[in-house]
Scaffold this motif. Structure first.
Motif, mmCIF file in Angstrom:
data_model
loop_
_atom_site.group_PDB
_atom_site.id
_atom_site.type_symbol
_atom_site.label_atom_id
_atom_site.label_comp_id
_atom_site.label_asym_id
_atom_site.label_seq_id
_atom_site.Cartn_x
_atom_site.Cartn_y
_atom_site.Cartn_z
ATOM 1 N N TYR A 7 0.825 -1.214 0.000
ATOM 2 C CA TYR A 7 0.000 0.000 0.000
ATOM 3 C C TYR A 7 0.859 1.264 0.000
ATOM 4 N N ALA A 8 1.827 1.303 -0.910
ATOM 5 C CA ALA A 8 2.722 2.457 -1.060
ATOM 6 C C ALA A 8 3.472 2.757 0.228
ATOM 7 N N SER A 9 3.772 1.700 1.002
ATOM 8 C CA SER A 9 4.490 1.861 2.256
ATOM 9 C C SER A 9 5.323 0.616 2.506
ATOM 10 N N ALA A 10 6.254 0.737 3.430
ATOM 11 C CA ALA A 10 7.085 -0.404 3.806
ATOM 12 C C ALA A 10 6.297 -1.386 4.663
ATOM 13 N N VAL A 58 13.771 -0.774 -2.270
ATOM 14 C CA VAL A 58 12.351 -1.098 -2.250
ATOM 15 C C VAL A 58 12.010 -1.994 -3.437
ATOM 16 N N VAL A 59 11.071 -2.896 -3.212
ATOM 17 C CA VAL A 59 10.703 -3.876 -4.230
ATOM 18 C C VAL A 59 9.183 -3.935 -4.333
ATOM 19 N N ALA A 60 8.656 -3.823 -5.546
ATOM 20 C CA ALA A 60 7.210 -3.807 -5.729
ATOM 21 C C ALA A 60 6.819 -4.482 -7.043
ATOM 22 N N ARG A 61 5.554 -4.842 -7.121
ATOM 23 C CA ARG A 61 5.031 -5.340 -8.380
ATOM 24 C C ARG A 61 5.036 -4.240 -9.424
ATOM 25 N N ARG A 62 4.547 -3.052 -9.006
ATOM 26 C CA ARG A 62 4.437 -1.966 -9.974
ATOM 27 C C ARG A 62 4.630 -0.593 -9.351
ATOM 28 N N CYS A 95 6.783 2.503 -5.112
ATOM 29 C CA CYS A 95 8.205 2.422 -4.764
ATOM 30 C C CYS A 95 8.758 3.744 -4.251
ATOM 31 N N SER A 96 8.451 4.830 -4.954
ATOM 32 C CA SER A 96 9.071 6.105 -4.585
ATOM 33 C C SER A 96 8.581 6.583 -3.221
ATOM 34 N N ALA A 97 7.311 6.325 -2.903
ATOM 35 C CA ALA A 97 6.790 6.721 -1.589
ATOM 36 C C ALA A 97 7.478 5.926 -0.483
ATOM 37 N N THR A 98 7.677 4.639 -0.700
ATOM 38 C CA THR A 98 8.344 3.795 0.298
ATOM 39 C C THR A 98 9.815 4.158 0.415
ATOM 40 N N PHE A 99 10.438 4.460 -0.709
ATOM 41 C CA PHE A 99 11.838 4.891 -0.745
ATOM 42 C C PHE A 99 12.025 6.141 0.112
ATOM 43 N N ASP A 100 11.152 7.118 -0.063
ATOM 44 C CA ASP A 100 11.223 8.346 0.731
ATOM 45 C C ASP A 100 10.978 8.063 2.212
ATOM 46 N N GLU A 101 10.031 7.202 2.499
ATOM 47 C CA GLU A 101 9.705 6.856 3.882
ATOM 48 C C GLU A 101 10.928 6.289 4.607
#
Length: 206
Positions: free
Chosen positions: A87-90, A118-122, A125-131
């Motif tokens: 959900y756009a988070s870690a 960060v690893v995602a299906r699609r 990523c950028s939101a989790t990266f920043d977090e």
């Protein structure tokens, strides 16, 4: 020899996050950098309760993997935090782990090198990266970059092996991080760690 501690926040031991980490470890090994990987994604890690015990004891009141990782973090020159994207988070387990690790660990983290993966299906990523990067930037830790944001894509286990650009980004990250750690070590010898002023906390309400 430099040492990097890698925290895997995925609950899947052989998932796509592990593939990204394996590419990092392989490159670090080629550069004679020691690595240690801790996987905590499926551990029972509770969140911080703001009890303040760590301020006096120097360790978290909950004696689990966080305190063990704190000792390893203290000895490391760099820290990589890797997470799948939910959900756009870690992974929530990883966030609970990092909240307690960074708050309870008593040592100065200044100039230890940090990086997030960060690893995602699609998407997300950028939101989790920043977090994840916020843990480094509040701690005086230089954040290491690569040729792109540090992300790898894949849905089912093994898909990340086909993300050629993502794996190349991991290799570049490891090389850049090695250079940065070595440069900081030389800088410490010549210039010393930057002087830190006593913390001056301010509040919006008097």
């Amino acid at each position: 020899m430099s040492k990097v501690l890698i925290i895997n926040g995925s609950p899947r031991k052989n998932g796509n996050t592990s593939i990204a980490i394996d590419e990092l470890v392989k490159t670090f090994n080629e550069l004679s950098v020691e690595t240690e990987v801790i996987q905590i994604g499926s551990d029972a890690i509770r969140g911080c309760i703001a009890c303040g015990v760590c301020c006096d004891s120097g360790k978290c009141v909950f004696d689990d993997g966080v305190n063990e990782a704190s000792d390893k973090f203290a000895e490391a020159d760099g820290l990589i935090v890797a997470s799948p994207v939910y959900y756009a988070s870690a992974n929530a387990t990883l966030i609970a782990f990092l909240d307690r690790l960074f708050y309870s660990s008593p040592f100065d983290k200044t100039m230890k090198v940090g990086a997030s993966v960060v690893v995602a299906r699609r998407g997300g990523c950028s939101a989790t990266f920043d977090e994840l990067n916020k843990y480094f930037t509040i701690s005086g830790m230089p954040v290491c970059s690569s040729q792109y944001w540090n992300m790898v894509h894949g849905r089912t286990p093994g898909d990340a092996l086909r993300d050629e650009e993502g794996l190349q980004t991991m290799r570049t990250l490891a090389r850049n991080m090695t250079f940065l750690m070595n440069s900081i070590e030389l800088g410490k010898e010549k210039f010393k760690i930057p002087k830190r002023e006593p913390w001056t906390p301010t509040h919006f309400i008097d």
